[in-house]
Design a protein around this motif. Structure first.
Motif, PDB file in Angstrom:
ATOM      1  N   UNK A  31       0.814  -1.225   0.000  1.00 38.33           N
ATOM      2  CA  UNK A  31       0.000   0.000   0.000  1.00 38.33           C
ATOM      3  C   UNK A  31       0.837   1.261   0.000  1.00 38.33           C
ATOM      4  N   UNK A  32       1.958   1.252   0.742  1.00 39.90           N
ATOM      5  CA  UNK A  32       2.806   2.442   0.775  1.00 39.90           C
ATOM      6  C   UNK A  32       3.388   2.734  -0.593  1.00 39.90           C
ATOM      7  N   UNK A  33       3.800   1.665  -1.304  1.00 40.77           N
ATOM      8  CA  UNK A  33       4.344   1.859  -2.640  1.00 40.77           C
ATOM      9  C   UNK A  33       3.285   2.428  -3.567  1.00 40.77           C
ATOM     10  N   UNK A  34       2.059   1.930  -3.436  1.00 38.50           N
ATOM     11  CA  UNK A  34       0.971   2.426  -4.279  1.00 38.50           C
ATOM     12  C   UNK A  34       0.733   3.907  -4.059  1.00 38.50           C
ATOM     13  N   UNK A  35       0.711   4.333  -2.804  1.00 39.14           N
ATOM     14  CA  UNK A  35       0.487   5.746  -2.502  1.00 39.14           C
ATOM     15  C   UNK A  35       1.620   6.592  -3.043  1.00 39.14           C
ATOM     16  N   UNK A  36       2.842   6.110  -2.885  1.00 41.47           N
ATOM     17  CA  UNK A  36       3.995   6.875  -3.350  1.00 41.47           C
ATOM     18  C   UNK A  36       3.967   7.016  -4.868  1.00 41.47           C
ATOM     19  N   UNK A  37       3.561   5.966  -5.575  1.00 45.73           N
ATOM     20  CA  UNK A  37       3.490   6.051  -7.036  1.00 45.73           C
ATOM     21  C   UNK A  37       2.480   7.095  -7.457  1.00 45.73           C
ATOM     22  N   UNK A  38       1.346   7.136  -6.753  1.00 43.34           N
ATOM     23  CA  UNK A  38       0.337   8.146  -7.082  1.00 43.34           C
ATOM     24  C   UNK A  38       0.879   9.540  -6.862  1.00 43.34           C
ATOM     25  N   UNK A  39       1.639   9.698  -5.791  1.00 42.69           N
ATOM     26  CA  UNK A  39       2.205  11.015  -5.507  1.00 42.69           C
ATOM     27  C   UNK A  39       3.153  11.456  -6.616  1.00 42.69           C
ATOM     28  N   UNK A  40       3.925  10.517  -7.114  1.00 39.83           N
ATOM     29  CA  UNK A  40       4.917  10.884  -8.120  1.00 39.83           C
ATOM     30  C   UNK A  40       4.267  11.416  -9.391  1.00 39.83           C
ATOM     31  N   UNK A  41       3.007  11.070  -9.623  1.00 35.17           N
ATOM     32  CA  UNK A  41       2.350  11.517 -10.846  1.00 35.17           C
ATOM     33  C   UNK A  41       1.622  12.840 -10.670  1.00 35.17           C
ATOM     34  N   UNK A  42       1.582  13.379  -9.455  1.00 41.66           N
ATOM     35  CA  UNK A  42       0.859  14.621  -9.216  1.00 41.66           C
ATOM     36  C   UNK A  42       1.739  15.810  -9.569  1.00 41.66           C
ATOM     37  N   UNK A  43       1.275  16.689 -10.442  1.00 45.90           N
ATOM     38  CA  UNK A  43       2.094  17.854 -10.804  1.00 45.90           C
ATOM     39  C   UNK A  43       2.289  18.774  -9.612  1.00 45.90           C
ATOM     40  N   UNK A  44       3.528  19.205  -9.411  1.00 46.39           N
ATOM     41  CA  UNK A  44       3.811  20.169  -8.355  1.00 46.39           C
ATOM     42  C   UNK A  44       3.740  19.599  -6.965  1.00 46.39           C
ATOM     43  N   UNK A  45       3.672  18.254  -6.795  1.00 43.61           N
ATOM     44  CA  UNK A  45       3.536  17.681  -5.468  1.00 43.61           C
ATOM     45  C   UNK A  45       4.890  17.622  -4.776  1.00 43.61           C
ATOM     46  N   UNK A  46       4.850  17.175  -3.517  1.00 42.10           N
ATOM     47  CA  UNK A  46       6.049  17.180  -2.693  1.00 42.10           C
ATOM     48  C   UNK A  46       7.055  16.130  -3.159  1.00 42.10           C
ATOM     49  N   UNK A  47       8.321  16.433  -2.957  1.00 43.93           N
ATOM     50  CA  UNK A  47       9.379  15.480  -3.269  1.00 43.93           C
ATOM     51  C   UNK A  47       9.333  14.336  -2.270  1.00 43.93           C
ATOM     52  N   UNK A  48       9.658  13.110  -2.700  1.00 47.66           N
ATOM     53  CA  UNK A  48       9.666  11.980  -1.759  1.00 47.66           C
ATOM     54  C   UNK A  48      10.751  12.150  -0.710  1.00 47.66           C
ATOM     55  N   UNK A  49      10.538  11.491   0.422  1.00 52.78           N
ATOM     56  CA  UNK A  49      11.488  11.568   1.532  1.00 52.78           C
ATOM     57  C   UNK A  49      12.442  10.385   1.478  1.00 52.78           C
ATOM     58  N   UNK A  50      13.585  10.545   2.131  1.00 59.03           N
ATOM     59  CA  UNK A  50      14.509   9.432   2.300  1.00 59.03           C
ATOM     60  C   UNK A  50      13.911   8.423   3.274  1.00 59.03           C
ATOM     61  N   UNK A  51      14.530   7.262   3.375  1.00 63.04           N
ATOM     62  CA  UNK A  51      14.043   6.228   4.278  1.00 63.04           C
ATOM     63  C   UNK A  51      13.895   6.799   5.688  1.00 63.04           C
ATOM     64  N   UNK A  52      12.811   6.481   6.319  1.00 63.07           N
ATOM     65  CA  UNK A  52      12.506   7.044   7.627  1.00 63.07           C
ATOM     66  C   UNK A  52      11.546   8.201   7.533  1.00 63.07           C
ATOM     67  N   UNK A  53      11.471   8.841   6.340  1.00 60.88           N
ATOM     68  CA  UNK A  53      10.469   9.852   6.085  1.00 60.88           C
ATOM     69  C   UNK A  53      10.681  11.198   6.733  1.00 60.88           C
ATOM     70  N   UNK A  54      11.858  11.480   7.266  1.00 63.39           N
ATOM     71  CA  UNK A  54      12.060  12.709   8.033  1.00 63.39           C
ATOM     72  C   UNK A  54      12.746  13.817   7.250  1.00 63.39           C
ATOM     73  N   UNK A  55      13.481  13.485   6.205  1.00 64.70           N
ATOM     74  CA  UNK A  55      14.167  14.463   5.363  1.00 64.70           C
ATOM     75  C   UNK A  55      13.824  14.176   3.914  1.00 64.70           C
ATOM     76  N   UNK A  56      13.472  15.230   3.161  1.00 55.42           N
ATOM     77  CA  UNK A  56      13.029  15.061   1.780  1.00 55.42           C
ATOM     78  C   UNK A  56      14.187  15.193   0.801  1.00 55.42           C
ATOM     79  N   UNK A  57      14.000  14.616  -0.378  1.00 53.55           N
ATOM     80  CA  UNK A  57      15.035  14.660  -1.415  1.00 53.55           C
ATOM     81  C   UNK A  57      14.899  15.872  -2.321  1.00 53.55           C
ATOM     82  N   UNK A  58      13.897  16.711  -2.066  1.00 49.47           N
ATOM     83  CA  UNK A  58      13.693  17.933  -2.830  1.00 49.47           C
ATOM     84  C   UNK A  58      13.035  18.976  -1.962  1.00 49.47           C
ATOM     85  N   UNK A  59      12.885  20.181  -2.523  1.00 51.98           N
ATOM     86  CA  UNK A  59      12.324  21.278  -1.733  1.00 51.98           C
ATOM     87  C   UNK A  59      11.730  22.321  -2.660  1.00 51.98           C
ATOM     88  N   UNK A  60      10.970  23.245  -2.075  1.00 54.19           N
ATOM     89  CA  UNK A  60      10.471  24.400  -2.807  1.00 54.19           C
ATOM     90  C   UNK A  60      11.537  25.484  -2.746  1.00 54.19           C
TER      91      UNK A  60
END
Length: 735
Positions: free
Chosen positions: A52-81
């Motif tokens: 389920x987590x992978x499914x949600x993440x895939x959906x996020x990746x297709x959203x224009x302008x959405x948040x960058x995915x986080x590194x493992x643990x979810x506390x720091x992101x791989x991108x920013x505004x």
């Protein structure tokens, strides 16, 4: 003391060593992958919670302008505004940026932005001048709480402090930022800026309730509800409500705060709309103040929890913020955006400023009433196109900020000054005012700030975007008028403009390893010659801080690391003791090296940390006694290490430990007064389980575990005492 530990050339020679360290660290990728493979094989016969987590993440990746995915643990992101450049991957930009997530806020029970940035080795926090506001130090330069961005807008963030209930990401931009963000209205942010992104409705429904409390007596609740509606989930709503209040770990100090945030959004194929409302109210009584030192003797710190404030001191702030934003894809790879926001603030406070001199202390009362009305707007376009083998990412934008401040004050300085103590503080009756100006019932206009800017840039990509070259410029107009307290008669004016260019380059040695360099500038309002000088009223041109930076970034998907070396030179204005002329003369020079690492290099072990070194000094001054000295409040070394460990013997249990170290700082430019280095240890734990089929998390976080007493900052020429040991407990349940 004036010896330079490294030259720019020597510093740049550190880069290959750091690159080797990053490459060596990357070997843990294989260990991590092997561990993950073993875990997958072991779990193959069991129902998987990963899908389920992978499914949600895939959906996020297709959203224009959405948040960058986080590194493992979810506390720091791989991108920013990143300001005018929009949302970007860290590897693709020639800047140093770190983005902390709402999961970190929840895991660490962070109450304000200060608790979030405590994870960053290049950032420290202090008290504001004469009040209880949070102010931040990035690369040795100050960032006022007023100059923290809100979804890319300046001037809309609540004053003094920002609670975390409605925050999705905290983006820290390190370095000169006039191009990406424009000049800040408050005139800070030379060494970097902070931008917070608000929560919006996610694809997955959220109904989360948190009940929390501290060992000192604070109790609170946080409710977070998010839903999407419509045939294609195109409509979204996210509501956050936080209420916290009670006695803090500082004796006789109470804090009560509440925050309500509502986010509405529409997500169509081409059109995206956002509407945000934020209300925040803070009330601090008996707040422990900063300490000014007027002699050569430095005071020892009282016990960690002792409070030398007067019982009649308090601060009340109330902020109401509204924003409308939109994006429209008017052609393939072309997006137009626009937004407008406003903020209304009311503030009332009574403060007691302490002066320490040769073993004795005195204080006086100062009260203030303040109202602010702010409006911020921006419009722009982003597009991508190819010219032969060269790709282009162009940006053009215009923004405006206007802030009108209405204020009144009174104080008891002089006849109302009273003796006090940092260790045995007497309670003094409320001192009568010896001087005041303006009406508390109806404060008059005292300051009007108008800032306009236009920015344009192009990022050219060569060799299939392996080499990215960014060039651009921002033209900024700064207009500020001052008015007499109670009279509203104009008594000061500032009207200047400047153009700040940007040159940046990124080269990807590998898809997950890039090197970068930039030449950038920061811009703040120049000074105005004060009364008593020979050129009183003369307006200085805007101060331009010039930066040169180079670095290397590594992204292994589950963890990342970065190294940066930089030089920032900021102009300094002062009154010449010989000519009595207020002039721009002298430079505050910071040469630094930063290393940071974040994510999960080994399965089950996560880290956030790094080290920062700044060789800061005053150069080209007319005062021989200060030439080559270290600026006030700039530590040479700062170090952070935050480790989390998933206990394999107890499913769902995570232990956390953090160490924060800061070297000594000077309190004066003569470098005769210095506060010692300090170390803070924090610990925490969380246990995730299910209760009645609802995901539930039990959290505990203890900061300043040893209850050490120390001066944490000398920024601004006054002392900020660190918070005592504070323990927070919480239970969070998803329904």
């Amino acid at each position: 003391m004036n010896r330079t530990p490294f030259s720019p050339a020597q510093a740049f020679r550190l880069a290959p060593l750091a690159a080797a360290a990053l490459a060596l660290a990357s070997l843990s990728v294989q260990a991590y992958a092997a561990a993950a493979s073993d875990a997958s094989a072991t779990d193959s016969a069991q129902p998987s919670s990963v899908l389920p987590a992978v499914s949600v993440k895939a959906a996020r990746d297709t959203l224009p302008g959405d948040l960058a995915p986080a590194y493992a643990g979810g506390q720091v992101a791989s991108g920013a505004s990143i300001g005018v450049l929009g949302k970007q991957k860290m590897l693709d930009v020639p800047f140093s940026v770190t983005s902390y997530t709402s999961k970190l806020i929840q895991d660490q029970q962070a109450q304000t932005i200060a608790d979030v940035v405590a994870n960053d080795p290049a950032v420290r926090t202090a008290l504001g001048y004469g009040n209880f506001s949070q102010t931040f130090i990035i690369r040795g330069f100050q960032v006022y709480s007023d100059d923290v961005g809100l979804d890319g807008f300046y001037g809309l963030t609540p004053r003094q402090m920002v609670d975390t209930g409605a925050i999705e990401r905290v983006d820290i931009f390190k370095g000169a930022s006039a191009f990406v963000n424009g000049a800040s209205p408050g005139g800070s942010g030379v060494g970097g800026t902070i931008n917070v992104q608000t929560k919006v409705a996610d694809d997955k429904p959220v109904t989360r309730v948190t009940v929390e409390g501290s060992a000192s007596g604070e109790l609170g609740t946080h409710v977070d509800v998010g839903r999407r509606f419509g045939d294609n989930d195109q409509f979204g709503i996210r509501v956050n409500q936080t209420v916290v209040g009670g006695s803090t770990a500082v004796q006789n100090q109470d804090n009560h705060s509440q925050q309500t945030a509502v986010s509405l959004d529409y997500r169509g194929d081409k059109l995206r709309l956002y509407a945000d409302f934020l209300y925040q109210k803070n009330n601090i009584t008996g707040g422990r103040p900063g300490v000014f030192v007027t002699g050569d003797e430095m005071p020892s710190t009282p016990s960690a929890s002792y409070n030398y404030a007067q019982p009649w001191t308090y601060s009340k702030q109330e902020d109401t913020v509204g924003m409308l934003r939109g994006e429209y894809d008017f052609a393939p790879n072309w997006t137009a955006y626009a937004g407008i926001g406003s903020r209304h603030t009311t503030e009332l406070g009574e403060y007691s400023t302490i002066d320490y001199d040769a073993g004795s202390a005195s204080a006086y009362r100062m009260g203030d009433a303040l109202k602010e009305n702010a409006i911020s707007a921006q419009v722009g376009v982003r597009g991508k196109f190819d010219l032969g083998p060269v790709s282009n990412q162009v940006n053009a934008g215009w923004q405006i900020n206007r802030i009108a401040e209405y204020a009144a004050y009174d104080w008891s300085y002089g006849a109302g000054t009273f003796a006090t103590s940092l260790n045995n503080t007497p309670s003094v009756a409320y001192p009568a005012a010896t001087y005041g100006a303006g009406s508390y019932a109806n404060p008059g206009l005292t300051t009007s700030i108008l800032m306009r800017s236009f920015v344009v840039s192009d990022t050219l990509g060569f060799f299939q975007n392996r080499l990215l070259f960014t060039i651009g410029a921002r033209h900024q107009d700064i207009l500020e008028n001052g008015y007499g307290y109670g009279t509203e008669v104009q008594n000061a004016a500032y009207n200047e403009s400047a153009t700040t260019p940007i040159f940046g380059v990124v080269y990807k040695l590998q898809p997950n390893l890039s090197i970068y360099a930039n030449r950038a500038e920061s811009l703040v309002e120049g000074g105005v010659a004060p009364s008593g000088t020979a050129n009183v009223g003369q307006v200085m041109s805007p101060f331009r801080a010039k930066q040169y930076e180079a670095g290397i970034k590594y992204d292994a998907n589950h963890y990342g690391a970065a190294l940066a070396i930089y030089q920032i030179k900021q102009q300094v204005a002062y009154t010449n003791a010989t000519t009595n002329i207020y002039e721009t003369d002298g430079v505050q020079q910071h040469r630094g090296v930063e290393f940071s690492m974040y994510g999960e290099p080994v399965r089950g072990l996560r880290l956030i940390g790094g080290v920062s070194y700044i060789n800061a000094k005053l150069v080209d001054t007319d005062d021989a006694s200060e030439e080559g000295n270290r600026p006030i409040g700039v530590p040479a070394w700062t170090f952070n290490a935050n480790l989390e460990y998933d206990v394999p013997q107890v499913n769902g249990l995570t232990l956390m430990g953090r160490a924060i170290w800061t070297s000594s700082q000077y309190l004066d430019t003569a470098n005769t007064q210095k506060i010692p280095s300090w170390t803070r240890f924090d610990v925490g734990a969380r246990y995730k389980t299910q209760i009645l089929k609802h995901d539930t998390s039990f959290n505990v976080m203890v900061t300043n575990l040893t209850n050490r007493s120390y001066w944490s900052s000398a920024l601004g020429g006054y002392l900020t005492q660190a918070e005592p040991r504070t323990a927070w407990f919480s239970v969070t349940t998803d329904f």
